[in-house]
Design an enzyme around this catalytic site. Structure first.
Site, PDB file in Angstrom:
ATOM      1  N   GLY A  23      38.831  54.152  52.017  1.00 14.33           N
ATOM      2  CA  GLY A  23      37.736  54.816  51.307  1.00 14.33           C
ATOM      3  C   GLY A  23      38.143  55.515  50.031  1.00 14.33           C
ATOM      4  O   GLY A  23      38.924  55.001  49.220  1.00 14.33           O
ATOM      5  N   ILE A  24      37.600  56.734  49.841  1.00 16.27           N
ATOM      6  CA  ILE A  24      37.831  57.464  48.585  1.00 16.27           C
ATOM      7  C   ILE A  24      39.304  57.860  48.487  1.00 16.27           C
ATOM      8  O   ILE A  24      39.884  57.866  47.403  1.00 16.27           O
ATOM      9  CB  ILE A  24      36.922  58.713  48.482  1.00 16.27           C
ATOM     10  N   ASP A  63      48.098  59.224  56.937  1.00 16.64           N
ATOM     11  CA  ASP A  63      46.835  58.920  57.621  1.00 16.64           C
ATOM     12  C   ASP A  63      47.097  58.785  59.116  1.00 16.64           C
ATOM     13  O   ASP A  63      48.196  58.428  59.546  1.00 16.64           O
ATOM     14  CB  ASP A  63      46.253  57.612  57.072  1.00 16.64           C
ATOM     15  N   VAL A  69      46.191  65.287  61.124  1.00 17.37           N
ATOM     16  CA  VAL A  69      46.103  66.598  60.461  1.00 17.37           C
ATOM     17  C   VAL A  69      45.664  67.702  61.419  1.00 17.37           C
ATOM     18  O   VAL A  69      45.880  68.882  61.133  1.00 17.37           O
ATOM     19  CB  VAL A  69      45.169  66.568  59.218  1.00 17.37           C
ATOM     20  N   ASN A  72      42.154  65.312  52.032  1.00 14.50           N
ATOM     21  CA  ASN A  72      41.011  64.394  52.006  1.00 14.50           C
ATOM     22  C   ASN A  72      40.623  63.889  53.403  1.00 14.50           C
ATOM     23  O   ASN A  72      39.492  63.473  53.616  1.00 14.50           O
ATOM     24  CB  ASN A  72      41.391  63.224  51.079  1.00 14.50           C
ATOM     25  N   SER A  78      31.824  68.503  49.788  1.00 10.79           N
ATOM     26  CA  SER A  78      30.822  67.429  49.775  1.00 10.79           C
ATOM     27  C   SER A  78      29.578  67.942  49.060  1.00 10.79           C
ATOM     28  O   SER A  78      29.236  69.135  49.173  1.00 10.79           O
ATOM     29  CB  SER A  78      30.474  67.059  51.216  1.00 10.79           C
ATOM     30  N   TYR A 129      29.339  68.554  60.248  1.00 11.84           N
ATOM     31  CA  TYR A 129      30.066  68.076  59.061  1.00 11.84           C
ATOM     32  C   TYR A 129      29.763  68.956  57.842  1.00 11.84           C
ATOM     33  O   TYR A 129      30.673  69.410  57.145  1.00 11.84           O
ATOM     34  CB  TYR A 129      29.662  66.617  58.795  1.00 11.84           C
ATOM     35  N   LYS A 153      32.319  71.369  55.579  1.00 10.49           N
ATOM     36  CA  LYS A 153      32.540  71.195  54.139  1.00 10.49           C
ATOM     37  C   LYS A 153      32.164  72.468  53.364  1.00 10.49           C
ATOM     38  O   LYS A 153      32.733  72.761  52.315  1.00 10.49           O
ATOM     39  CB  LYS A 153      31.753  69.989  53.623  1.00 10.49           C
ATOM     40  N   PRO A 169      32.561  65.332  46.251  1.00 12.83           N
ATOM     41  CA  PRO A 169      31.913  64.058  45.889  1.00 12.83           C
ATOM     42  C   PRO A 169      30.468  64.026  46.375  1.00 12.83           C
ATOM     43  O   PRO A 169      30.125  64.617  47.401  1.00 12.83           O
ATOM     44  CB  PRO A 169      32.738  62.996  46.651  1.00 12.83           C
TER      45      PRO A 169
HETATM   46  N1  LIG Z   1      31.752  58.966  51.262  1.00  8.83           N
HETATM   47  C1  LIG Z   1      30.965  59.995  50.970  1.00  8.83           C
HETATM   48  O1  LIG Z   1      29.754  59.846  50.769  1.00  8.83           O
HETATM   49  C2  LIG Z   1      31.544  61.382  50.869  1.00  8.83           C
HETATM   50  C3  LIG Z   1      30.782  62.372  50.235  1.00  8.83           C
HETATM   51  C4  LIG Z   1      31.300  63.647  50.126  1.00  8.83           C
HETATM   52  C5  LIG Z   1      32.536  63.949  50.644  1.00  8.83           C
HETATM   53  N2  LIG Z   1      33.258  62.982  51.274  1.00  8.83           N
HETATM   54  C6  LIG Z   1      34.573  63.373  51.780  1.00  8.83           C
HETATM   55  O2  LIG Z   1      35.558  62.622  51.102  1.00  8.83           O
HETATM   56  C7  LIG Z   1      36.656  62.364  51.992  1.00  8.83           C
HETATM   57  C8  LIG Z   1      36.885  60.874  52.113  1.00  8.83           C
HETATM   58  O3  LIG Z   1      35.677  60.274  52.528  1.00  8.83           O
HETATM   59  P1  LIG Z   1      35.573  58.712  52.833  1.00  8.83           P
HETATM   60  O4  LIG Z   1      34.162  58.345  52.617  1.00  8.83           O
HETATM   61  O5  LIG Z   1      36.645  57.976  52.157  1.00  8.83           O
HETATM   62  O6  LIG Z   1      35.853  58.748  54.415  1.00  8.83           O
HETATM   63  P2  LIG Z   1      36.592  57.687  55.364  1.00  8.83           P
HETATM   64  O7  LIG Z   1      36.114  57.952  56.733  1.00  8.83           O
HETATM   65  O8  LIG Z   1      36.440  56.333  54.758  1.00  8.83           O
HETATM   66  O9  LIG Z   1      38.144  58.091  55.207  1.00  8.83           O
HETATM   67  C9  LIG Z   1      38.687  59.205  55.880  1.00  8.83           C
HETATM   68  C10 LIG Z   1      40.171  58.925  56.113  1.00  8.83           C
HETATM   69  O10 LIG Z   1      40.694  60.005  56.920  1.00  8.83           O
HETATM   70  C11 LIG Z   1      41.510  59.458  57.958  1.00  8.83           C
HETATM   71  N3  LIG Z   1      41.561  60.399  59.080  1.00  8.83           N
HETATM   72  C12 LIG Z   1      40.565  60.692  59.961  1.00  8.83           C
HETATM   73  N4  LIG Z   1      41.016  61.587  60.867  1.00  8.83           N
HETATM   74  C13 LIG Z   1      42.299  61.887  60.534  1.00  8.83           C
HETATM   75  C14 LIG Z   1      43.284  62.743  61.099  1.00  8.83           C
HETATM   76  N5  LIG Z   1      43.047  63.483  62.200  1.00  8.83           N
HETATM   77  N6  LIG Z   1      44.499  62.820  60.498  1.00  8.83           N
HETATM   78  C15 LIG Z   1      44.775  62.059  59.400  1.00  8.83           C
HETATM   79  N7  LIG Z   1      43.883  61.212  58.849  1.00  8.83           N
HETATM   80  C16 LIG Z   1      42.656  61.117  59.408  1.00  8.83           C
HETATM   81  C17 LIG Z   1      40.841  58.125  58.308  1.00  8.83           C
HETATM   82  O11 LIG Z   1      41.721  57.246  58.983  1.00  8.83           O
HETATM   83  C18 LIG Z   1      40.439  57.631  56.911  1.00  8.83           C
HETATM   84  O12 LIG Z   1      41.495  56.917  56.284  1.00  8.83           O
HETATM   85  C19 LIG Z   1      36.306  63.055  53.290  1.00  8.83           C
HETATM   86  O13 LIG Z   1      36.844  64.364  53.277  1.00  8.83           O
HETATM   87  C20 LIG Z   1      34.788  63.107  53.249  1.00  8.83           C
HETATM   88  O14 LIG Z   1      34.288  64.142  54.047  1.00  8.83           O
HETATM   89  C21 LIG Z   1      32.799  61.706  51.396  1.00  8.83           C
END
Ligand SMILES: NC(=O)c1ccc[n+]([C@@H]2O[C@H](COP(=O)([O-])OP(=O)(O)OC[C@H]3O[C@@H](n4cnc5c(N)ncnc54)[C@H](O)[C@@H]3O)[C@@H](O)[C@H]2O)c1
Length: 260
Positions: free
Chosen positions: A18-19, A38, A70, A96, A153, A166, A170, A196
């Protein structure tokens, strides 16, 4: 291309997907030494290979893929120790990792959220933040430099119905950022937060997920779906010397939904 990140050692938690993966690619493009940390170790290794192939000769620094949970303090200490063993410093930590989509959550209303899921989400999204910062701060204090960037977020600014656990996590991330900024500023460590907007970050999104992401496009000043690459520029800025006099701040990157 942003200056000032060449050879910097940057840890991105949740960088396998993801991001987070887009941040890792952005840092690698800028010449940083990237650590993809990760809970999904095969995913972190796959992301490291993919990014190394993409970046090619632009960045010959190795990309380190590590397992970390984490929510487990020992695991975060191990992560920091392995980074120090490999690179002997830690310049930036990007907090992240979250329960979000790869590790999914209930997006229903308050009555439907299981208290066990509330606790699990807080353990990753908030306790994870607390542990990862504690794992790197001794090194950053010794260096008298460091950048910590936490991820909030866009959902927190006006509230957002569904997944209240959630959104709560945040919102707390912003208070955590402000407080830690004041605690560590004397050691020349910056702590900022990036928020984001609703981002199409899934690798294989379902039709429902695409609908959910598209639903924000019409609310934006900039009327399109947000993708991970949209957030990378602000992230690189916050990790670079260009933002050296900014701390405790939350930068909102949502294409113009909320104006802070
Ligand atoms: N996608 C969106 O719309 C959005 C919007 C605002 C904020 N965010 C935030 O941005 C960040 C990334 O979002 P995303 O959409 O890529 O999410 P995602 O779920 O695609 O990625 C999250 C990553 O965290 C890892 N992860 C989960 N639990 C973990 C743990 N206990 N220890 C280590 N790693 C762990 C997962 O394996 C994954 O690679 C997050 O903090 C999310 O809350 C996302």
């Amino acid at each position: 291309m942003i200056d000032g990140l060449k050879d910097k050692v940057v840890i991105v938690t949740g960088g396998a997907h993801g991001i987070g993966k887009a941040y890792c690619k952005g840092f690698a493009d800028a010449g940083a030494r990237v650590v993809i940390a990760d809970i999904d170790q095969p995913g972190a290794e796959a992301a490291a290979s993919e990014i190394a192939a993409d970046v090619g000769a632009k960045n010959l620094s190795p990309i380190l893929a590590l397992h970390v949970d984490v929510s487990n303090e020992e695991s975060t200490k191990n992560m920091a120790a392995q980074v120090l063993e490999k690179f002997a410093r830690i310049d930036a930590l990007i907090n992240n990792a979250a329960v979000f989509s790869v590790v999914p959550m209930n997006r229903g209303r308050i009555e439907t959220i299981d208290p066990a899921e509330w606790d699990k989400l807080m353990a990753v999204n908030l306790r994870g933040l607390f542990f990862c910062c504690r794992a790197v701060l001794p090194t950053m204090r010794t260096q008298q430099s460091g950048k910590i960037i936490n991820i909030a977020s866009g959902t927190v600014f006006a509230g957002s119905p569904g997944r209240i656990h959630y959104v709560t996590s945040k919102t707390a991330t912003i208070g955590f950022t402000r407080t830690l900024a004041r605690e560590v500023g004397g050691d020349n460590i910056n702590v900022n937060c990036l928020a984001p907007g609703n981002t199409l970050s899934e690798e294989n999104p379902s039709a429902e997920t695409i609908r959910l992401r598209e639903s924000s496009a019409g609310l934006r000043a900039l009327k399109r779906v947000q993708v991970p690459q949209d957030v990378v520029g602000a992230m690189l800025f916050l990790a670079s010397p260009l933002s050296d006099f900014m701390t405790g701040q939350t930068v909102n990157v949502d294409g113009g939904i909320s104006f802070l």
